[in-house]
Write a protein that holds these residues in place. Structure first.
Motif, mmCIF file in Angstrom:
data_model
loop_
_atom_site.group_PDB
_atom_site.id
_atom_site.type_symbol
_atom_site.label_atom_id
_atom_site.label_comp_id
_atom_site.label_asym_id
_atom_site.label_seq_id
_atom_site.Cartn_x
_atom_site.Cartn_y
_atom_site.Cartn_z
ATOM 1 N N MET A 1 0.913 -1.517 0.094
ATOM 2 C CA MET A 1 0.042 0.058 -0.097
ATOM 3 C C MET A 1 1.066 1.214 -0.134
ATOM 4 O O MET A 1 1.709 1.365 0.896
ATOM 5 C CB MET A 1 -0.967 0.010 1.266
ATOM 6 C CG MET A 1 -1.648 0.979 1.334
ATOM 7 S SD MET A 1 -3.448 0.563 0.643
ATOM 8 C CE MET A 1 -4.411 1.648 1.500
ATOM 9 N N ARG A 2 0.743 2.053 -1.072
ATOM 10 C CA ARG A 2 1.754 3.347 -1.159
ATOM 11 C C ARG A 2 0.779 4.433 -0.568
ATOM 12 O O ARG A 2 -0.552 4.646 -0.917
ATOM 13 C CB ARG A 2 1.805 3.436 -2.593
ATOM 14 C CG ARG A 2 3.034 2.207 -2.897
ATOM 15 C CD ARG A 2 3.349 2.261 -4.410
ATOM 16 N NE ARG A 2 3.629 3.776 -4.945
ATOM 17 C CZ ARG A 2 3.904 3.757 -6.139
ATOM 18 N NH1 ARG A 2 3.411 3.078 -7.235
ATOM 19 N NH2 ARG A 2 4.005 5.018 -6.602
ATOM 20 N N ASP A 3 1.631 5.459 -0.204
ATOM 21 C CA ASP A 3 0.949 6.622 0.200
ATOM 22 C C ASP A 3 0.576 7.613 -0.832
ATOM 23 O O ASP A 3 1.190 7.343 -1.959
ATOM 24 C CB ASP A 3 1.718 7.360 1.135
ATOM 25 C CG ASP A 3 3.067 7.797 0.667
ATOM 26 O OD1 ASP A 3 3.198 8.818 0.194
ATOM 27 O OD2 ASP A 3 4.072 6.942 0.603
ATOM 28 N N PRO A 4 -0.502 8.578 -0.761
ATOM 29 C CA PRO A 4 -0.719 9.210 -1.956
ATOM 30 C C PRO A 4 0.314 10.223 -2.566
ATOM 31 O O PRO A 4 0.295 10.370 -3.891
ATOM 32 C CB PRO A 4 -1.686 10.175 -1.356
ATOM 33 C CG PRO A 4 -1.991 9.889 0.016
ATOM 34 C CD PRO A 4 -1.176 8.855 0.336
ATOM 35 N N PHE A 5 1.382 10.384 -1.709
ATOM 36 C CA PHE A 5 2.680 11.138 -2.388
ATOM 37 C C PHE A 5 3.460 10.473 -3.282
ATOM 38 O O PHE A 5 4.002 10.805 -4.115
ATOM 39 C CB PHE A 5 3.379 11.852 -1.118
ATOM 40 C CG PHE A 5 2.661 12.789 -0.268
ATOM 41 C CD1 PHE A 5 2.299 14.033 -0.832
ATOM 42 C CD2 PHE A 5 2.486 12.321 1.065
ATOM 43 C CE1 PHE A 5 1.541 14.710 0.107
ATOM 44 C CE2 PHE A 5 1.596 13.198 2.071
ATOM 45 C CZ PHE A 5 1.149 14.650 1.403
ATOM 46 N N SER A 6 3.666 9.228 -3.161
ATOM 47 C CA SER A 6 4.442 8.260 -3.938
ATOM 48 C C SER A 6 3.427 7.776 -5.122
ATOM 49 O O SER A 6 3.799 7.457 -6.291
ATOM 50 C CB SER A 6 5.102 7.278 -3.297
ATOM 51 O OG SER A 6 4.336 6.307 -2.396
ATOM 52 N N ARG A 7 2.157 7.708 -4.822
ATOM 53 C CA ARG A 7 1.253 7.094 -5.782
ATOM 54 C C ARG A 7 1.265 8.215 -6.953
ATOM 55 O O ARG A 7 0.957 7.849 -8.050
ATOM 56 C CB ARG A 7 -0.049 6.827 -5.069
ATOM 57 C CG ARG A 7 -0.891 5.932 -6.075
ATOM 58 C CD ARG A 7 -2.232 5.616 -5.657
ATOM 59 N NE ARG A 7 -1.922 5.193 -4.157
ATOM 60 C CZ ARG A 7 -2.910 5.028 -3.267
ATOM 61 N NH1 ARG A 7 -3.960 5.596 -3.419
ATOM 62 N NH2 ARG A 7 -2.813 4.518 -2.052
ATOM 63 N N PRO A 9 3.183 11.318 -7.515
ATOM 64 C CA PRO A 9 4.172 12.294 -7.273
ATOM 65 C C PRO A 9 4.100 13.856 -8.033
ATOM 66 O O PRO A 9 4.431 14.804 -7.432
ATOM 67 C CB PRO A 9 5.341 11.742 -7.837
ATOM 68 C CG PRO A 9 4.873 10.687 -8.565
ATOM 69 C CD PRO A 9 3.581 10.183 -8.283
ATOM 70 N N ARG A 10 3.733 13.794 -9.337
ATOM 71 C CA ARG A 10 3.302 14.986 -9.806
ATOM 72 C C ARG A 10 2.420 16.030 -9.329
ATOM 73 O O ARG A 10 2.526 17.099 -9.093
ATOM 74 C CB ARG A 10 3.169 14.879 -11.186
ATOM 75 C CG ARG A 10 4.405 14.234 -12.193
ATOM 76 C CD ARG A 10 5.409 15.491 -12.083
ATOM 77 N NE ARG A 10 6.452 14.743 -12.870
ATOM 78 C CZ ARG A 10 7.698 15.443 -12.782
ATOM 79 N NH1 ARG A 10 8.136 16.313 -11.905
ATOM 80 N NH2 ARG A 10 8.754 14.953 -13.296
ATOM 81 N N ALA A 11 1.371 15.302 -8.811
ATOM 82 C CA ALA A 11 0.173 15.912 -8.254
ATOM 83 C C ALA A 11 0.610 16.536 -6.862
ATOM 84 O O ALA A 11 0.559 17.617 -6.403
ATOM 85 C CB ALA A 11 -1.164 15.088 -7.995
ATOM 86 N N SER A 12 1.495 15.560 -6.117
ATOM 87 C CA SER A 12 1.881 16.170 -4.838
ATOM 88 C C SER A 12 2.919 17.345 -4.966
ATOM 89 O O SER A 12 3.318 18.202 -4.121
ATOM 90 C CB SER A 12 2.572 14.920 -4.035
ATOM 91 O OG SER A 12 3.615 14.426 -4.644
ATOM 92 N N ASP A 13 3.686 17.079 -5.923
ATOM 93 C CA ASP A 13 4.677 18.188 -6.094
ATOM 94 C C ASP A 13 4.327 19.488 -6.440
ATOM 95 O O ASP A 13 4.532 20.387 -6.088
ATOM 96 C CB ASP A 13 5.922 17.768 -7.353
ATOM 97 C CG ASP A 13 6.632 16.601 -6.594
ATOM 98 O OD1 ASP A 13 6.900 16.507 -5.480
ATOM 99 O OD2 ASP A 13 7.531 16.145 -7.391
ATOM 100 N N THR A 14 2.967 19.279 -7.255
ATOM 101 C CA THR A 14 2.078 20.662 -7.605
ATOM 102 C C THR A 14 1.585 21.296 -6.595
ATOM 103 O O THR A 14 1.754 22.395 -6.180
ATOM 104 C CB THR A 14 1.275 20.162 -8.867
ATOM 105 O OG1 THR A 14 1.714 19.688 -9.918
ATOM 106 C CG2 THR A 14 0.364 21.504 -9.042
#
Length: 171
Positions: A1-7, A9-14
């Motif tokens: 189970m991966r967290d949303p930041f690694s699932r 990455p572009r959205a989290s970096d934005t």
């Protein structure tokens, strides 16, 4: 189970770039070390543009960490010339260099340049030796945490590969 930041990455970096930019625009370091909300009109247009570029560069922090750090170092140097403005994107760029930069040599160059610029900036602001020491330790620790996370990730991948190899050998 991966967290949303690694699932995603572009959205989290934005999202990170937007949050850092908003923080830079509306949160001010007061001389008495308090944080205060400021009007955007208090910043000169040049400082706003520098913050846009420095925060926006965080979008590429995983794929081009050294370039992002270079952009943020240049932005910090420009902000030092404009007045006492903080660059909140810098810790994220330093972490990214430690975490995602592949070349160890350039990794060390990046953290050394950040330490040198931080030292110059703090001396220029008239900080005490204790504050300068704390600032340098902070800069180093942010980079070091990223580096340790990269080493840990590499080790976990190695363990997974070894477990898969042992499983293939047993069958």
């Amino acid at each position: 189970m991966r967290d949303p930041f690694s699932r995603w990455p572009r959205a989290s970096d934005t999202i990170l770039a937007i949050v850092v930019f908003m923080w830079s625009m509306f949160i001010s370091d007061e001389p008495n070390q308090d944080l205060a909300i400021r009007a955007v009109s208090d910043l000169p247009l040049t400082a706003i543009l520098v913050h846009v570029v420095a925060s926006g560069a965080l979008y590429w922090r995983r794929s081009q960490p050294l370039i992002v750090l270079g952009v943020d170092l240049a932005a910090l140097a420009l902000l030092m010339g404009l007045g006492p403005y903080s660059l909140w994107a810098m810790p994220f760029a330093l972490y990214s260099v430690g975490r995602y930069a592949i070349s160890d040599q350039w990794n060390y160059y990046g953290v050394t340049a950040a330490l040198a610029l931080a030292t110059i900036g703090m001396f220029d602001d008239g900080e005490t030796i204790g504050n300068i020491g704390f600032g340098l330790v902070f800069v180093f620790l942010v980079w070091y945490i990223g580096r340790r996370n990269r080493i840990r990730g590499d080790y976990l991948i190695l363990l997974q590969e070894r477990a898969a190899q042992l499983e293939r050998e047993q069958t």
